[in-house]
Write a protein that holds these residues in place. Structure first.
Motif, PDB file in Angstrom:
ATOM      1  N   VAL A 136      -7.319 -13.410  -0.694  1.00 47.50           N
ATOM      2  CA  VAL A 136      -6.901 -12.289   0.157  1.00 47.50           C
ATOM      3  C   VAL A 136      -5.443 -11.939  -0.124  1.00 47.50           C
ATOM      4  N   GLN A 137      -4.605 -12.938  -0.246  1.00 52.79           N
ATOM      5  CA  GLN A 137      -3.190 -12.685  -0.539  1.00 52.79           C
ATOM      6  C   GLN A 137      -3.014 -12.063  -1.916  1.00 52.79           C
ATOM      7  N   ASN A 138      -3.843 -12.469  -2.859  1.00 54.08           N
ATOM      8  CA  ASN A 138      -3.802 -11.885  -4.199  1.00 54.08           C
ATOM      9  C   ASN A 138      -4.196 -10.409  -4.152  1.00 54.08           C
ATOM     10  N   ILE A 139      -5.238 -10.105  -3.382  1.00 50.55           N
ATOM     11  CA  ILE A 139      -5.707  -8.717  -3.263  1.00 50.55           C
ATOM     12  C   ILE A 139      -4.662  -7.848  -2.573  1.00 50.55           C
ATOM     13  N   THR A 140      -4.157  -8.325  -1.447  1.00 51.86           N
ATOM     14  CA  THR A 140      -3.196  -7.508  -0.685  1.00 51.86           C
ATOM     15  C   THR A 140      -1.843  -7.407  -1.384  1.00 51.86           C
ATOM     16  N   GLY A 141      -1.535  -8.380  -2.243  1.00 52.88           N
ATOM     17  CA  GLY A 141      -0.254  -8.362  -2.940  1.00 52.88           C
ATOM     18  C   GLY A 141      -0.280  -7.596  -4.242  1.00 52.88           C
ATOM     19  N   MET A 142      -1.460  -7.168  -4.658  1.00 51.05           N
ATOM     20  CA  MET A 142      -1.577  -6.452  -5.929  1.00 51.05           C
ATOM     21  C   MET A 142      -1.075  -5.014  -5.756  1.00 51.05           C
ATOM     22  N   SER A 143       0.015  -4.676  -6.421  1.00 53.76           N
ATOM     23  CA  SER A 143       0.595  -3.352  -6.257  1.00 53.76           C
ATOM     24  C   SER A 143       1.437  -2.990  -7.464  1.00 53.76           C
ATOM     25  N   PHE A 144       1.734  -1.698  -7.578  1.00 52.49           N
ATOM     26  CA  PHE A 144       2.660  -1.227  -8.602  1.00 52.49           C
ATOM     27  C   PHE A 144       3.245   0.100  -8.134  1.00 52.49           C
ATOM     28  N   VAL A 145       4.349   0.491  -8.745  1.00 52.37           N
ATOM     29  CA  VAL A 145       5.049   1.720  -8.357  1.00 52.37           C
ATOM     30  C   VAL A 145       4.924   2.740  -9.477  1.00 52.37           C
ATOM     31  N   ARG A 146       4.574   3.954  -9.090  1.00 60.20           N
ATOM     32  CA  ARG A 146       4.480   5.065 -10.047  1.00 60.20           C
ATOM     33  C   ARG A 146       5.102   6.295  -9.401  1.00 60.20           C
ATOM     34  N   PHE A 147       6.084   6.886 -10.053  1.00 55.49           N
ATOM     35  CA  PHE A 147       6.787   8.055  -9.523  1.00 55.49           C
ATOM     36  C   PHE A 147       7.291   7.788  -8.100  1.00 55.49           C
ATOM     37  N   LYS A 148       7.857   6.624  -7.893  1.00 52.72           N
ATOM     38  CA  LYS A 148       8.435   6.225  -6.610  1.00 52.72           C
ATOM     39  C   LYS A 148       7.386   6.026  -5.516  1.00 52.72           C
ATOM     40  N   GLU A 149       6.095   6.065  -5.866  1.00 55.07           N
ATOM     41  CA  GLU A 149       5.035   5.826  -4.891  1.00 55.07           C
ATOM     42  C   GLU A 149       4.395   4.473  -5.177  1.00 55.07           C
ATOM     43  N   THR A 150       4.242   3.662  -4.130  1.00 54.74           N
ATOM     44  CA  THR A 150       3.656   2.337  -4.280  1.00 54.74           C
ATOM     45  C   THR A 150       2.149   2.402  -4.038  1.00 54.74           C
ATOM     46  N   PHE A 151       1.380   1.844  -4.968  1.00 54.03           N
ATOM     47  CA  PHE A 151      -0.077   1.837  -4.855  1.00 54.03           C
ATOM     48  C   PHE A 151      -0.568   0.422  -4.600  1.00 54.03           C
ATOM     49  N   THR A 152      -1.430   0.288  -3.612  1.00 60.88           N
ATOM     50  CA  THR A 152      -2.005  -1.003  -3.247  1.00 60.88           C
ATOM     51  C   THR A 152      -3.508  -0.843  -3.054  1.00 60.88           C
TER      52      THR A 152
END
Length: 468
Positions: free
Chosen positions: A114-130
Protein backbone atom coordinates in the motif's frame (compact mmCIF):
# COMPACT_ATOMS: atom_id res chain seq x y z
CA UNK A 1 -33.03 6.39 -29.97
CA UNK A 2 -31.32 8.82 -32.33
CA UNK A 3 -28.01 10.53 -31.59
CA UNK A 4 -28.54 13.88 -29.90
CA UNK A 5 -27.22 16.86 -31.87
CA UNK A 6 -26.10 19.95 -29.93
CA UNK A 7 -26.58 23.28 -31.64
CA UNK A 8 -24.80 26.50 -30.57
CA UNK A 9 -27.70 28.45 -32.10
CA UNK A 10 -30.21 26.67 -29.86
CA UNK A 11 -28.03 27.33 -26.80
CA UNK A 12 -27.66 30.98 -27.74
CA UNK A 13 -31.44 31.44 -27.72
CA UNK A 14 -31.38 30.78 -23.97
CA UNK A 15 -28.49 33.15 -23.23
CA UNK A 16 -28.99 36.84 -22.28
CA UNK A 17 -27.74 37.91 -25.77
CA UNK A 18 -26.17 41.08 -24.39
CA UNK A 19 -22.63 40.36 -25.61
CA UNK A 20 -21.34 41.86 -22.36
CA UNK A 21 -18.10 39.89 -22.36
CA UNK A 22 -18.24 39.10 -18.63
CA UNK A 23 -17.98 35.38 -19.41
CA UNK A 24 -14.64 35.93 -21.13
CA UNK A 25 -16.06 35.55 -24.65
CA UNK A 26 -16.58 38.38 -27.13
CA UNK A 27 -20.20 37.47 -27.79
CA UNK A 28 -23.01 35.23 -26.56
CA UNK A 29 -22.69 33.13 -29.71
CA UNK A 30 -18.99 32.55 -29.04
CA UNK A 31 -19.89 31.56 -25.48
CA UNK A 32 -22.57 29.18 -26.80
CA UNK A 33 -20.04 27.62 -29.17
CA UNK A 34 -17.57 27.11 -26.31
CA UNK A 35 -20.30 25.50 -24.21
CA UNK A 36 -21.06 23.01 -26.97
CA UNK A 37 -17.34 22.32 -27.38
CA UNK A 38 -17.00 21.99 -23.59
CA UNK A 39 -14.18 24.50 -23.38
CA UNK A 40 -15.91 26.75 -20.83
CA UNK A 41 -18.34 26.49 -17.92
CA UNK A 42 -21.96 27.64 -17.89
CA UNK A 43 -21.36 29.30 -14.50
CA UNK A 44 -19.15 31.89 -16.20
CA UNK A 45 -22.27 33.73 -17.39
CA UNK A 46 -23.37 35.89 -14.41
CA UNK A 47 -26.61 37.04 -16.05
CA UNK A 48 -28.13 33.64 -16.82
CA UNK A 49 -31.50 32.95 -15.21
CA UNK A 50 -32.15 29.72 -13.26
CA UNK A 51 -34.74 28.43 -15.71
CA UNK A 52 -32.39 28.96 -18.66
CA UNK A 53 -29.52 27.38 -16.76
CA UNK A 54 -31.58 24.26 -16.15
CA UNK A 55 -32.61 24.01 -19.81
CA UNK A 56 -29.08 24.49 -21.12
CA UNK A 57 -27.66 21.89 -18.71
CA UNK A 58 -30.27 19.41 -19.91
CA UNK A 59 -29.59 20.29 -23.54
CA UNK A 60 -25.82 19.88 -23.16
CA UNK A 61 -25.83 16.83 -20.88
CA UNK A 62 -23.49 14.20 -22.38
CA UNK A 63 -25.07 10.86 -23.31
CA UNK A 64 -22.74 8.98 -20.94
CA UNK A 65 -23.51 9.45 -17.25
CA UNK A 66 -20.88 10.97 -14.98
CA UNK A 67 -20.26 8.88 -11.87
CA UNK A 68 -18.34 9.36 -8.65
CA UNK A 69 -16.88 7.20 -5.90
CA UNK A 70 -14.67 7.94 -2.93
CA UNK A 71 -15.18 10.86 -0.58
CA UNK A 72 -13.81 14.25 0.38
CA UNK A 73 -11.10 15.85 -1.72
CA UNK A 74 -10.10 12.38 -3.00
CA UNK A 75 -13.49 11.76 -4.62
CA UNK A 76 -13.10 10.55 -8.20
CA UNK A 77 -15.32 11.41 -11.15
CA UNK A 78 -15.37 9.83 -14.58
CA UNK A 79 -17.68 9.36 -17.55
CA UNK A 80 -19.39 12.18 -19.40
CA UNK A 81 -18.27 10.97 -22.82
CA UNK A 82 -20.12 11.96 -25.99
CA UNK A 83 -18.04 10.84 -28.98
CA UNK A 84 -16.73 7.59 -30.39
CA UNK A 85 -13.29 8.97 -31.23
CA UNK A 86 -11.46 11.80 -29.49
CA UNK A 87 -10.82 13.47 -32.87
CA UNK A 88 -14.55 14.28 -33.07
CA UNK A 89 -14.36 16.50 -29.97
CA UNK A 90 -12.43 15.11 -27.00
CA UNK A 91 -12.51 12.42 -24.31
CA UNK A 92 -13.50 13.74 -20.88
CA UNK A 93 -13.76 10.90 -18.32
CA UNK A 94 -10.05 10.60 -17.66
CA UNK A 95 -8.99 7.00 -16.97
CA UNK A 96 -8.89 6.25 -13.24
CA UNK A 97 -5.84 4.11 -12.43
CA UNK A 98 -6.14 1.67 -9.52
CA UNK A 99 -3.62 -0.91 -8.27
CA UNK A 100 -4.59 -4.04 -6.37
CA UNK A 101 -3.85 -5.60 -3.00
CA UNK A 102 -5.42 -8.81 -1.66
CA UNK A 103 -6.58 -10.23 1.65
CA UNK A 104 -4.20 -13.19 1.85
CA UNK A 105 -1.12 -10.97 2.12
CA UNK A 106 0.73 -10.81 5.41
CA UNK A 107 0.20 -7.57 7.31
CA UNK A 108 3.80 -6.53 6.75
CA UNK A 109 3.60 -7.17 3.02
CA UNK A 110 0.19 -5.47 2.77
CA UNK A 111 1.44 -2.31 4.46
CA UNK A 112 4.55 -2.28 2.29
CA UNK A 113 2.53 -2.69 -0.93
CA UNK A 114 0.00 0.00 0.00
CA UNK A 115 2.82 2.40 0.84
CA UNK A 116 4.52 1.54 -2.44
CA UNK A 117 1.31 2.25 -4.37
CA UNK A 118 0.50 5.50 -2.60
CA UNK A 119 4.12 6.67 -2.79
CA UNK A 120 4.44 6.10 -6.52
CA UNK A 121 4.49 9.55 -8.11
CA UNK A 122 6.27 11.84 -10.54
CA UNK A 123 6.13 15.49 -11.57
CA UNK A 124 5.37 16.68 -15.09
CA UNK A 125 4.98 20.37 -15.98
CA UNK A 126 4.85 21.21 -12.26
CA UNK A 127 1.91 18.81 -11.78
CA UNK A 128 2.32 15.80 -9.50
CA UNK A 129 0.75 12.53 -10.67
CA UNK A 130 -0.12 9.73 -8.26
CA UNK A 131 -2.25 6.57 -8.25
CA UNK A 132 -5.98 7.32 -8.14
CA UNK A 133 -7.41 4.37 -6.20
CA UNK A 134 -6.67 1.00 -4.60
CA UNK A 135 -8.54 -2.21 -5.42
CA UNK A 136 -8.79 -4.73 -2.58
CA UNK A 137 -9.33 -8.28 -3.84
CA UNK A 138 -10.86 -11.04 -1.76
CA UNK A 139 -8.78 -14.13 -2.42
CA UNK A 140 -9.61 -15.91 0.83
CA UNK A 141 -13.39 -15.67 0.45
CA UNK A 142 -13.55 -14.96 4.18
CA UNK A 143 -15.71 -11.90 5.03
CA UNK A 144 -13.92 -11.27 8.34
CA UNK A 145 -10.47 -11.45 6.83
CA UNK A 146 -11.56 -9.14 4.03
CA UNK A 147 -13.07 -6.72 6.54
CA UNK A 148 -9.79 -6.58 8.50
CA UNK A 149 -7.77 -5.88 5.36
CA UNK A 150 -10.18 -3.14 4.23
CA UNK A 151 -9.88 -1.56 7.67
CA UNK A 152 -6.09 -1.74 7.54
CA UNK A 153 -5.86 -0.21 4.07
CA UNK A 154 -8.33 2.58 4.91
CA UNK A 155 -6.25 3.41 8.00
CA UNK A 156 -3.14 3.81 5.85
CA UNK A 157 -4.58 5.81 2.95
CA UNK A 158 -7.52 8.05 2.10
CA UNK A 159 -7.50 7.00 -1.54
CA UNK A 160 -10.88 5.74 -2.86
CA UNK A 161 -11.20 1.97 -2.53
CA UNK A 162 -12.61 -0.65 -4.88
CA UNK A 163 -13.92 -3.74 -3.08
CA UNK A 164 -13.45 -6.79 -5.31
CA UNK A 165 -15.45 -9.96 -4.73
CA UNK A 166 -18.38 -11.77 -6.32
CA UNK A 167 -19.57 -12.87 -2.87
CA UNK A 168 -22.13 -10.40 -1.44
CA UNK A 169 -21.22 -11.38 2.12
CA UNK A 170 -17.62 -10.34 1.51
CA UNK A 171 -18.66 -7.10 -0.17
CA UNK A 172 -21.00 -6.22 2.69
CA UNK A 173 -18.28 -6.83 5.27
CA UNK A 174 -16.00 -4.39 3.44
CA UNK A 175 -18.76 -1.84 2.80
CA UNK A 176 -19.54 -1.69 6.53
CA UNK A 177 -15.99 -0.58 7.26
CA UNK A 178 -16.21 2.17 4.64
CA UNK A 179 -19.66 3.49 5.46
CA UNK A 180 -19.83 7.12 4.36
CA UNK A 181 -16.73 6.80 2.15
CA UNK A 182 -18.57 5.56 -0.95
CA UNK A 183 -16.40 2.69 -2.19
CA UNK A 184 -16.91 1.05 -5.57
CA UNK A 185 -18.30 -2.50 -5.30
CA UNK A 186 -16.85 -4.90 -7.84
CA UNK A 187 -18.99 -6.55 -8.95
CA UNK A 188 -22.69 -7.18 -9.52
CA UNK A 189 -23.33 -10.14 -11.81
CA UNK A 190 -26.33 -12.08 -13.09
CA UNK A 191 -25.96 -14.40 -10.06
CA UNK A 192 -25.58 -11.90 -7.22
CA UNK A 193 -27.12 -8.62 -8.39
CA UNK A 194 -30.06 -8.65 -5.98
CA UNK A 195 -27.86 -8.85 -2.89
CA UNK A 196 -25.31 -6.39 -4.27
CA UNK A 197 -28.17 -3.98 -5.00
CA UNK A 198 -29.25 -4.20 -1.36
CA UNK A 199 -25.69 -3.47 -0.21
CA UNK A 200 -25.38 -0.50 -2.57
CA UNK A 201 -28.64 0.97 -1.29
CA UNK A 202 -27.78 0.40 2.36
CA UNK A 203 -24.26 1.85 2.21
CA UNK A 204 -24.72 4.29 -0.72
CA UNK A 205 -21.91 2.88 -2.82
CA UNK A 206 -21.01 2.95 -6.49
CA UNK A 207 -21.27 -0.38 -8.31
CA UNK A 208 -19.39 -2.08 -11.13
CA UNK A 209 -21.46 -4.49 -13.20
CA UNK A 210 -19.57 -7.48 -14.58
CA UNK A 211 -20.95 -9.59 -17.42
CA UNK A 212 -18.17 -11.06 -19.56
CA UNK A 213 -18.97 -10.91 -23.27
CA UNK A 214 -22.70 -10.42 -22.62
CA UNK A 215 -23.69 -6.80 -23.27
CA UNK A 216 -27.41 -7.55 -23.07
CA UNK A 217 -26.98 -8.82 -19.51
CA UNK A 218 -24.90 -5.75 -18.64
CA UNK A 219 -27.73 -3.53 -19.83
CA UNK A 220 -30.41 -5.56 -18.06
CA UNK A 221 -28.65 -5.38 -14.68
CA UNK A 222 -27.84 -1.68 -15.14
CA UNK A 223 -31.48 -0.91 -15.96
CA UNK A 224 -32.57 -2.63 -12.75
CA UNK A 225 -30.08 -0.65 -10.64
CA UNK A 226 -31.26 2.52 -12.42
CA UNK A 227 -34.87 1.88 -11.46
CA UNK A 228 -33.82 1.32 -7.85
CA UNK A 229 -32.06 4.69 -7.69
CA UNK A 230 -28.44 3.54 -8.02
CA UNK A 231 -26.88 5.80 -10.65
CA UNK A 232 -23.15 5.52 -9.99
CA UNK A 233 -22.57 2.51 -12.20
CA UNK A 234 -19.63 1.39 -14.30
CA UNK A 235 -19.75 -1.44 -16.85
CA UNK A 236 -17.22 -4.25 -17.26
CA UNK A 237 -17.78 -6.45 -20.33
CA UNK A 238 -14.74 -8.54 -19.44
CA UNK A 239 -11.04 -8.21 -20.21
CA UNK A 240 -9.90 -11.10 -22.38
CA UNK A 241 -6.17 -10.62 -22.57
CA UNK A 242 -5.02 -13.60 -24.62
CA UNK A 243 -3.63 -12.41 -27.98
CA UNK A 244 -6.28 -14.31 -29.92
CA UNK A 245 -9.15 -12.79 -27.90
CA UNK A 246 -8.03 -9.19 -27.30
CA UNK A 247 -9.97 -8.11 -30.40
CA UNK A 248 -13.19 -9.31 -28.75
CA UNK A 249 -12.45 -7.16 -25.71
CA UNK A 250 -11.88 -4.09 -27.88
CA UNK A 251 -14.98 -4.86 -29.91
CA UNK A 252 -17.12 -4.98 -26.76
CA UNK A 253 -15.73 -1.63 -25.62
CA UNK A 254 -16.56 -0.08 -29.01
CA UNK A 255 -20.06 -1.57 -29.01
CA UNK A 256 -20.75 -0.13 -25.57
CA UNK A 257 -19.51 3.31 -26.61
CA UNK A 258 -21.63 3.19 -29.78
CA UNK A 259 -24.72 2.13 -27.83
CA UNK A 260 -24.16 5.13 -25.58
CA UNK A 261 -23.15 8.02 -27.84
CA UNK A 262 -24.83 6.98 -31.11
CA UNK A 263 -27.93 5.04 -30.07
CA UNK A 264 -28.48 6.73 -26.68
CA UNK A 265 -29.46 3.48 -24.97
CA UNK A 266 -29.87 4.58 -21.32
CA UNK A 267 -28.96 1.29 -19.65
CA UNK A 268 -25.65 1.17 -21.55
CA UNK A 269 -24.83 4.87 -21.14
CA UNK A 270 -22.34 4.46 -18.30
CA UNK A 271 -18.54 4.58 -18.00
CA UNK A 272 -16.64 1.43 -18.94
CA UNK A 273 -13.79 -0.28 -17.11
CA UNK A 274 -11.10 -2.85 -17.87
CA UNK A 275 -8.87 -5.07 -15.76
CA UNK A 276 -5.42 -5.37 -17.34
CA UNK A 277 -4.37 -7.01 -14.05
CA UNK A 278 -5.66 -10.31 -15.48
CA UNK A 279 -2.38 -10.42 -17.43
CA UNK A 280 -0.69 -11.44 -14.17
CA UNK A 281 -2.53 -14.76 -14.37
CA UNK A 282 -1.63 -15.42 -18.01
CA UNK A 283 2.16 -15.53 -17.83
CA UNK A 284 4.56 -17.53 -15.72
CA UNK A 285 7.17 -14.80 -16.02
CA UNK A 286 6.47 -11.77 -13.84
CA UNK A 287 8.43 -9.55 -16.21
CA UNK A 288 6.46 -10.75 -19.24
CA UNK A 289 3.17 -10.28 -17.39
CA UNK A 290 4.12 -6.74 -16.35
CA UNK A 291 5.07 -5.80 -19.90
CA UNK A 292 1.84 -7.26 -21.29
CA UNK A 293 -0.24 -5.49 -18.64
CA UNK A 294 1.39 -2.22 -19.65
CA UNK A 295 0.71 -3.00 -23.31
CA UNK A 296 -2.98 -3.66 -22.59
CA UNK A 297 -3.34 -0.58 -20.40
CA UNK A 298 -1.99 1.71 -23.08
CA UNK A 299 -4.34 0.22 -25.69
CA UNK A 300 -7.31 0.71 -23.37
CA UNK A 301 -6.37 4.32 -22.61
CA UNK A 302 -6.44 5.13 -26.34
CA UNK A 303 -9.98 3.73 -26.43
CA UNK A 304 -11.08 6.13 -23.70
CA UNK A 305 -11.65 3.48 -21.02
CA UNK A 306 -12.73 5.20 -17.81
CA UNK A 307 -11.22 2.95 -15.11
CA UNK A 308 -8.52 0.28 -15.00
CA UNK A 309 -7.34 -2.09 -12.30
CA UNK A 310 -3.62 -2.87 -12.57
CA UNK A 311 -1.39 -5.32 -10.72
CA UNK A 312 2.23 -4.20 -11.10
CA UNK A 313 2.93 -0.93 -9.21
CA UNK A 314 6.14 -0.08 -11.00
CA UNK A 315 7.03 3.49 -11.89
CA UNK A 316 8.28 2.42 -15.33
CA UNK A 317 4.78 1.05 -16.02
CA UNK A 318 2.86 3.87 -14.37
CA UNK A 319 4.60 6.80 -16.08
CA UNK A 320 3.94 5.89 -19.73
CA UNK A 321 0.29 5.11 -18.98
CA UNK A 322 -0.16 8.52 -17.32
CA UNK A 323 1.72 10.35 -20.08
CA UNK A 324 -0.51 8.72 -22.68
CA UNK A 325 -3.66 9.36 -20.64
CA UNK A 326 -2.88 13.05 -20.24
CA UNK A 327 -2.43 13.37 -24.00
CA UNK A 328 -5.49 11.32 -24.97
CA UNK A 329 -7.81 13.14 -22.55
CA UNK A 330 -6.54 16.63 -23.33
CA UNK A 331 -9.09 18.79 -25.09
CA UNK A 332 -7.48 19.82 -28.42
CA UNK A 333 -9.14 23.25 -28.30
CA UNK A 334 -7.92 24.15 -24.85
CA UNK A 335 -4.70 26.12 -24.75
CA UNK A 336 -1.52 24.23 -23.98
CA UNK A 337 -0.34 26.89 -21.57
CA UNK A 338 1.71 27.16 -18.40
CA UNK A 339 0.87 29.97 -15.98
CA UNK A 340 3.23 32.92 -16.49
CA UNK A 341 5.52 33.30 -13.47
CA UNK A 342 9.10 33.49 -12.30
CA UNK A 343 9.99 29.86 -11.59
CA UNK A 344 12.85 28.80 -9.34
CA UNK A 345 14.85 25.73 -10.34
CA UNK A 346 17.06 23.78 -7.97
CA UNK A 347 17.04 26.38 -5.18
CA UNK A 348 18.61 29.38 -6.94
CA UNK A 349 19.96 32.40 -5.07
CA UNK A 350 20.27 36.06 -6.01
CA UNK A 351 23.43 35.36 -8.04
CA UNK A 352 21.87 32.58 -10.15
CA UNK A 353 21.25 33.04 -13.90
CA UNK A 354 17.99 34.50 -15.22
CA UNK A 355 16.43 33.13 -18.42
CA UNK A 356 13.15 33.69 -20.24
CA UNK A 357 10.91 31.39 -22.29
CA UNK A 358 7.36 31.03 -23.61
CA UNK A 359 4.37 29.56 -21.75
CA UNK A 360 3.65 26.87 -24.36
CA UNK A 361 3.38 23.59 -22.45
CA UNK A 362 5.76 21.58 -24.62
CA UNK A 363 8.35 24.35 -24.66
CA UNK A 364 8.20 24.67 -20.89
CA UNK A 365 8.26 20.90 -20.49
CA UNK A 366 11.44 20.50 -22.54
CA UNK A 367 13.25 23.44 -20.96
CA UNK A 368 12.25 22.59 -17.37
CA UNK A 369 13.13 18.94 -17.98
CA UNK A 370 16.64 19.87 -19.08
CA UNK A 371 17.09 22.27 -16.16
CA UNK A 372 16.07 19.54 -13.71
CA UNK A 373 18.07 16.85 -15.49
CA UNK A 374 21.31 18.82 -15.34
CA UNK A 375 20.52 20.33 -11.92
CA UNK A 376 20.85 23.89 -13.22
CA UNK A 377 20.30 26.48 -10.47
CA UNK A 378 18.51 29.34 -12.14
CA UNK A 379 15.46 31.58 -12.44
CA UNK A 380 13.17 30.99 -15.42
CA UNK A 381 10.77 33.77 -16.41
CA UNK A 382 7.80 32.27 -18.26
CA UNK A 383 5.89 34.94 -20.17
CA UNK A 384 2.41 34.77 -21.66
CA UNK A 385 2.77 34.07 -25.39
CA UNK A 386 -0.81 32.85 -25.85
CA UNK A 387 0.43 29.26 -25.59
CA UNK A 388 2.73 29.64 -28.60
CA UNK A 389 6.28 28.29 -28.77
CA UNK A 390 9.13 30.79 -28.77
CA UNK A 391 9.82 30.75 -32.52
CA UNK A 392 6.12 30.97 -33.37
CA UNK A 393 5.55 33.68 -30.77
CA UNK A 394 8.43 35.75 -32.17
CA UNK A 395 6.70 35.68 -35.55
CA UNK A 396 3.31 36.56 -34.07
CA UNK A 397 4.73 39.35 -31.94
CA UNK A 398 3.84 37.69 -28.62
CA UNK A 399 7.48 37.02 -27.67
CA UNK A 400 8.61 40.63 -27.84
CA UNK A 401 10.60 43.16 -25.83
CA UNK A 402 7.55 44.92 -24.44
CA UNK A 403 5.99 41.66 -23.22
CA UNK A 404 9.19 40.53 -21.53
CA UNK A 405 9.63 43.85 -19.75
CA UNK A 406 6.00 43.80 -18.56
CA UNK A 407 6.47 40.33 -17.07
CA UNK A 408 9.75 41.32 -15.43
CA UNK A 409 7.94 44.19 -13.72
CA UNK A 410 4.90 42.05 -12.82
CA UNK A 411 7.01 39.42 -11.07
CA UNK A 412 9.50 41.92 -9.60
CA UNK A 413 12.50 40.22 -11.19
CA UNK A 414 14.96 42.92 -10.15
CA UNK A 415 14.40 42.15 -6.47
CA UNK A 416 15.19 38.46 -7.02
CA UNK A 417 18.66 38.81 -8.56
CA UNK A 418 21.74 40.86 -7.75
CA UNK A 419 23.07 40.87 -11.31
CA UNK A 420 21.56 42.43 -14.42
CA UNK A 421 22.03 39.68 -17.01
CA UNK A 422 19.09 38.28 -18.96
CA UNK A 423 19.47 35.25 -21.23
CA UNK A 424 16.93 34.87 -24.05
CA UNK A 425 16.45 31.96 -26.50
CA UNK A 426 18.69 32.09 -29.56
CA UNK A 427 15.64 31.66 -31.84
CA UNK A 428 14.49 35.07 -30.56
CA UNK A 429 17.63 36.83 -31.81
CA UNK A 430 15.63 39.31 -33.89
CA UNK A 431 14.17 40.98 -30.76
CA UNK A 432 17.62 41.45 -29.19
CA UNK A 433 18.22 45.08 -30.31
CA UNK A 434 14.78 46.23 -29.19
CA UNK A 435 15.05 44.42 -25.86
CA UNK A 436 18.41 46.04 -25.17
CA UNK A 437 16.82 49.43 -25.78
CA UNK A 438 13.98 48.60 -23.39
CA UNK A 439 16.44 47.37 -20.73
CA UNK A 440 19.42 49.78 -20.90
CA UNK A 441 20.68 48.74 -17.48
CA UNK A 442 20.65 45.05 -18.36
CA UNK A 443 23.02 42.91 -20.36
CA UNK A 444 20.75 40.91 -22.68
CA UNK A 445 22.45 37.93 -24.33
CA UNK A 446 21.48 35.01 -26.52
CA UNK A 447 21.47 31.59 -24.91
CA UNK A 448 22.28 28.29 -26.60
CA UNK A 449 20.31 26.97 -29.56
CA UNK A 450 18.93 24.02 -27.58
CA UNK A 451 17.94 23.82 -23.90
CA UNK A 452 19.99 20.63 -23.50
CA UNK A 453 23.07 22.85 -23.92
CA UNK A 454 22.12 25.30 -21.12
CA UNK A 455 24.26 23.61 -18.46
CA UNK A 456 27.36 23.67 -20.67
CA UNK A 457 26.64 27.24 -21.78
CA UNK A 458 26.40 28.50 -18.20
CA UNK A 459 29.50 26.59 -17.13
CA UNK A 460 31.51 28.21 -19.92
CA UNK A 461 29.96 31.69 -20.03
CA UNK A 462 28.17 32.69 -16.83
CA UNK A 463 31.14 33.96 -14.79
CA UNK A 464 32.35 36.06 -17.72
CA UNK A 465 28.87 37.47 -18.34
CA UNK A 466 28.49 38.58 -14.73
CA UNK A 467 32.04 39.92 -14.52
CA UNK A 468 31.85 42.07 -17.66
Amino acid sequence: MAEKVKSPAEVMKLLPQEDCGECGSDSCFEFALKLVERTTELERCPKLKKAATKKIKKMLAPPMAEITFGSGDKMLKTGGEEVMCREELAFFGKTILAYDVWDTMSEERLVERVQNITGMSFVRFKETFTVDAIAIRSVSGDPMKFKDVVKKVSDITDLPLILCSLDPKVLKAGAKVLKGKKPLLYAATKDNWEKVLDIAKEFETAVAIFSPDDLDMLGSIAATFQREGIGDLILDPGTFCEPESITQTLSNFSLLRRACVKANIPELSYPVMAVPAVASMSFKSKKAAAHYENYLANIFVTKGINLMILHFPEIWEFMPIVYLREGIFKHPKLESAIDPDLYAFNEPDADSPLMVTANYTLTYGIVSGDLDRYRVKCWLLVIDTNALSVDTAVGSGDFCAENIVEHMEEFDVESKVNHRVLIIPRVAAEILPELREELPDWKVVLGPKDSSEIATFLTDEWKNLVAE
